[in-house]
Design a protein around this motif. Structure first.
Motif, mmCIF file in Angstrom:
data_model
loop_
_atom_site.group_PDB
_atom_site.id
_atom_site.type_symbol
_atom_site.label_atom_id
_atom_site.label_comp_id
_atom_site.label_asym_id
_atom_site.label_seq_id
_atom_site.Cartn_x
_atom_site.Cartn_y
_atom_site.Cartn_z
ATOM 1 N N ASP A 20 2.587 9.924 8.887
ATOM 2 C CA ASP A 20 1.605 9.688 9.938
ATOM 3 C C ASP A 20 0.570 8.656 9.480
ATOM 4 O O ASP A 20 -0.018 7.957 10.288
ATOM 5 N N ARG A 21 0.354 8.627 8.165
ATOM 6 C CA ARG A 21 -0.569 7.644 7.594
ATOM 7 C C ARG A 21 -0.103 7.298 6.182
ATOM 8 O O ARG A 21 0.538 8.102 5.504
ATOM 9 N N THR A 22 -0.442 6.080 5.774
ATOM 10 C CA THR A 22 -0.005 5.574 4.473
ATOM 11 C C THR A 22 -1.139 4.815 3.810
ATOM 12 O O THR A 22 -1.840 4.043 4.455
ATOM 13 N N GLY A 23 -1.288 5.045 2.520
ATOM 14 C CA GLY A 23 -2.215 4.269 1.707
ATOM 15 C C GLY A 23 -1.410 3.462 0.705
ATOM 16 O O GLY A 23 -0.447 3.967 0.123
ATOM 17 N N VAL A 24 -1.783 2.211 0.530
ATOM 18 C CA VAL A 24 -1.032 1.323 -0.362
ATOM 19 C C VAL A 24 -1.993 0.633 -1.316
ATOM 20 O O VAL A 24 -3.047 0.147 -0.905
ATOM 21 N N VAL A 25 -1.618 0.607 -2.586
ATOM 22 C CA VAL A 25 -2.321 -0.197 -3.579
ATOM 23 C C VAL A 25 -1.297 -1.136 -4.197
ATOM 24 O O VAL A 25 -0.101 -0.860 -4.195
ATOM 25 N N MET A 26 -1.791 -2.264 -4.700
ATOM 26 C CA MET A 26 -0.870 -3.242 -5.261
ATOM 27 C C MET A 26 -1.403 -3.744 -6.587
ATOM 28 O O MET A 26 -2.508 -4.291 -6.654
ATOM 29 N N THR A 27 -0.622 -3.531 -7.630
ATOM 30 C CA THR A 27 -0.953 -4.091 -8.938
ATOM 31 C C THR A 27 -0.015 -5.237 -9.277
ATOM 32 O O THR A 27 -0.188 -5.905 -10.273
ATOM 33 N N ALA A 28 0.946 -5.501 -8.415
ATOM 34 C CA ALA A 28 1.941 -6.557 -8.655
ATOM 35 C C ALA A 28 1.328 -7.947 -8.589
ATOM 36 O O ALA A 28 1.942 -8.905 -9.051
ATOM 37 N N GLU A 29 0.134 -8.073 -8.013
ATOM 38 C CA GLU A 29 -0.464 -9.398 -7.963
ATOM 39 C C GLU A 29 -0.746 -9.939 -9.366
ATOM 40 O O GLU A 29 -0.979 -11.124 -9.551
ATOM 41 N N LEU A 30 -0.677 -9.062 -10.357
ATOM 42 C CA LEU A 30 -0.865 -9.484 -11.740
ATOM 43 C C LEU A 30 0.430 -10.029 -12.346
ATOM 44 O O LEU A 30 0.414 -10.553 -13.450
ATOM 45 N N SER A 31 1.541 -9.904 -11.625
ATOM 46 C CA SER A 31 2.815 -10.404 -12.159
ATOM 47 C C SER A 31 2.890 -11.914 -11.996
ATOM 48 O O SER A 31 2.132 -12.522 -11.236
ATOM 49 N N ASP A 32 3.812 -12.524 -12.671
ATOM 50 C CA ASP A 32 3.964 -13.985 -12.638
ATOM 51 C C ASP A 32 4.568 -14.516 -11.346
ATOM 52 O O ASP A 32 4.653 -15.721 -11.165
ATOM 53 N N VAL A 33 4.990 -13.643 -10.446
ATOM 54 C CA VAL A 33 5.639 -14.097 -9.226
ATOM 55 C C VAL A 33 4.644 -14.730 -8.249
ATOM 56 O O VAL A 33 5.026 -15.533 -7.419
ATOM 57 N N PHE A 34 3.372 -14.409 -8.384
ATOM 58 C CA PHE A 34 2.352 -14.947 -7.492
ATOM 59 C C PHE A 34 1.564 -16.046 -8.204
ATOM 60 O O PHE A 34 1.173 -15.878 -9.358
ATOM 61 N N PRO A 35 1.310 -17.163 -7.521
ATOM 62 C CA PRO A 35 0.534 -18.246 -8.171
ATOM 63 C C PRO A 35 -0.931 -17.835 -8.370
ATOM 64 O O PRO A 35 -1.458 -17.036 -7.690
#
Length: 65
Positions: A50-65
């Protein structure tokens, strides 16, 4: 009400529900970034929250400039 938490990490997705279900999904972001949207939709279909919370630590990976 069903609640879902997702951590999008650089190498794994961690999925947890409020009632204690937990899933660790190996997902090397640097190799499979183009598959992320489909995987998130699959998780949504499986858990039907019914509801979802999302966090992202992947922005620290090399895939993002």
């Amino acid at each position: 009400m069903k609640s879902l938490g997702i951590d999008v990490g650089g190498a794994n997705l961690k999925v947890s529900t409020a009632n204690g279900d937990f899933r660790l999904i190996y997902f090397p972001m640097w190799k499979r970034l183009n598959e992320l949207e489909d995987l998130l939709k699959k998780i949504e279909r499986e858990f039907s929250p019914d509801r979802t919370g999302v966090v992202m630590t992947a922005e620290l990976s090399d895939v993002f400039p």
